[in-house]
Enzyme design. Structure first.
Site, PDB file in Angstrom:
ATOM      1  N   SER A  20     -64.706 -43.099  -9.846  1.00  0.00           N
ATOM      2  CA  SER A  20     -64.270 -42.368 -11.049  1.00  0.00           C
ATOM      3  C   SER A  20     -65.438 -41.910 -11.926  1.00  0.00           C
ATOM      4  CB  SER A  20     -63.348 -43.263 -11.874  1.00  0.00           C
ATOM      5  OG  SER A  20     -63.032 -42.649 -13.099  1.00  0.00           O
ATOM      6  N   ILE A  21     -65.286 -40.690 -12.500  1.00  0.00           N
ATOM      7  CA  ILE A  21     -66.305 -40.245 -13.465  1.00  0.00           C
ATOM      8  C   ILE A  21     -65.845 -40.468 -14.907  1.00  0.00           C
ATOM      9  CG2 ILE A  21     -67.405 -38.605 -11.908  1.00  0.00           C
ATOM     10  CD1 ILE A  21     -65.969 -36.364 -13.267  1.00  0.00           C
ATOM     11  N   LYS A  71     -49.459 -44.972 -12.299  1.00  0.00           N
ATOM     12  CA  LYS A  71     -48.981 -44.144 -13.414  1.00  0.00           C
ATOM     13  C   LYS A  71     -47.486 -44.325 -13.689  1.00  0.00           C
ATOM     14  CE  LYS A  71     -52.306 -40.351 -13.441  1.00  0.00           C
ATOM     15  NZ  LYS A  71     -52.458 -38.896 -13.411  1.00  0.00           N
ATOM     16  N   ASP A  83     -43.167 -38.087 -25.750  1.00  0.00           N
ATOM     17  CA  ASP A  83     -42.227 -37.104 -25.186  1.00  0.00           C
ATOM     18  C   ASP A  83     -42.656 -36.621 -23.814  1.00  0.00           C
ATOM     19  OD1 ASP A  83     -40.682 -37.287 -27.421  1.00  0.00           O
ATOM     20  OD2 ASP A  83     -41.457 -35.470 -28.380  1.00  0.00           O
ATOM     21  N   ASP A 107     -52.594 -35.365 -19.205  1.00  0.00           N
ATOM     22  CA  ASP A 107     -53.029 -34.431 -18.154  1.00  0.00           C
ATOM     23  C   ASP A 107     -52.654 -32.980 -18.462  1.00  0.00           C
ATOM     24  OD1 ASP A 107     -54.325 -36.244 -16.491  1.00  0.00           O
ATOM     25  OD2 ASP A 107     -52.507 -36.751 -15.384  1.00  0.00           O
ATOM     26  N   GLY A 129     -47.258 -26.246  -5.782  1.00  0.00           N
ATOM     27  CA  GLY A 129     -47.218 -27.698  -5.636  1.00  0.00           C
ATOM     28  C   GLY A 129     -46.305 -28.349  -6.654  1.00  0.00           C
ATOM     29  N   GLY A 131     -46.542 -32.151  -7.104  1.00  0.00           N
ATOM     30  CA  GLY A 131     -46.949 -33.556  -7.184  1.00  0.00           C
ATOM     31  C   GLY A 131     -47.165 -33.995  -8.620  1.00  0.00           C
ATOM     32  N   GLY A 132     -47.889 -35.101  -8.801  1.00  0.00           N
ATOM     33  CA  GLY A 132     -48.082 -35.671 -10.136  1.00  0.00           C
ATOM     34  C   GLY A 132     -48.753 -34.733 -11.121  1.00  0.00           C
ATOM     35  N   ALA A 133     -49.836 -34.073 -10.693  1.00  0.00           N
ATOM     36  CA  ALA A 133     -50.548 -33.147 -11.596  1.00  0.00           C
ATOM     37  C   ALA A 133     -49.665 -31.961 -11.951  1.00  0.00           C
ATOM     38  CB  ALA A 133     -51.845 -32.671 -10.946  1.00  0.00           C
TER      39      ALA A 133
END
EC number: 1.1.1.25
Length: 284
Positions: A20-21, A71, A83, A107, A129, A131-133
């Site tokens: 991780s950065i 998450k 929210d 995010d 897509g 997914g999560g993002a």
């Protein structure tokens, strides 16, 4: 960095996470804002998640960030959700407010803050897509007043994606259009009238492939974004720039979601310009 008896801790919790950065970003921010804090990476097993959350209170931490696979798993152990975290069904930031643990998802906010001179309110967006993002970008766009969203996924993923979009519509009253990525004529028609095109898939991480066919024509005012930041320029972004379109990679999203978390923890603004310079030197 000064470490003493008053230093408060923050951490990123995931598995794997040693790459991780986030520690680089947050420790720079603590230093630049003269905040007595330290940020570390904790790679934990699922069986240790409850204890890890309890440690936020126990050690009077600022809070934690979370990445995969925690998450969603963290939600039952929190006192309250924001929210956007409720809409997304996932938390990437936990804030310790005097022993109350509040879950946020920064995010989506981070993504929209990294777009140059662009606001999503009243605009049309295409998201590749689900997914999560993608979910975090989707929920934030709705909260920020987007006028239309078209989500494109592979046809095999349509049935898996639909229940989340139906639930989102129940919660917000906003209908998201779901389309198959294989229908190129539909993709072209929607791109032609959109303001923002986002790749929220992992296609392009290998530096070889793009999620859309290269014969798609982009309107000149379309802003193109990719959530990937390594490679710094994906084939998708290279293709967009070759048509003369403004294009943004995912490094800004990473920085600005961290800035949102930092502000929630400390009440201070992260010096993003200064840290952005260090990040681009490191990853460009």
């Amino acid at each position: 960095m000064k470490l003493d008896g008053y230093t408060r801790l923050a951490a990123v919790v995931a598995n794997p996470i040693k790459h991780s950065i986030s520690p680089f970003i947050h420790n720079r921010a603590f230093e630049a804002t003269a905040t007595n804090g330290a940020y570390v990476a904790w790679e934990i097993e699922a069986s240790d998640l409850v204890e890890t959350v309890a440690n936020i209170r126990r050690y009077q931490m600022f809070g934690i960030n979370l990445s995969m696979p925690y998450k969603e798993q963290v939600i039952p152990y929190l006192d309250k959700l924001s929210d956007e975290a409720r809409l997304i069904g996932a938390v990437n930031t936990v804030v310790n407010e005097n022993g109350n643990l509040i879950g946020y998802n920064t995010d989506g906010k981070g993504f929209f803050k990294c777009l140059p001179s662009f606001t999503i309110s009243g605009k049309k967006m295409i998201l590749l897509g689900a997914g999560g993002a993608a979910k975090s970008i989707l929920a934030q766009a709705i909260l920020d007043g987007v006028s239309q969203i078209s989500v494109f996924v592979r046809s095999v993923s349509m049935e898996k994606t639909r229940p989340y979009l139906d639930k989102l519509q129940e919660q917000t009253g906003f209908k998201v259009d779901l389309c198959a990525l294989e229908y190129v004529s539909e993709l072209q028609a929607r791109i032609a009238e959109s303001d923002l095109l986002v790749n929220a898939t992992s296609v392009g991480m290998d530096g070889q492939f793009s999620p859309v066919p290269e014969n798609i024509v982009l309107p000149e005012t379309l802003l193109v974004a990719d959530i990937i930041y390594q490679p710094f320029e994906t084939p998708f972004l290279k293709w967009a720039r070759s048509q003369g379109n403004p294009a943004v990679n995912g490094l800004g999203m990473l920085l600005y979601q961290a800035a949102e978390a930092f502000q929630l923890w400390t009440g201070k603004e992260m010096p993003t310009e200064e840290i952005w310079q260090s990040l681009t030197e490191k990853y460009q």
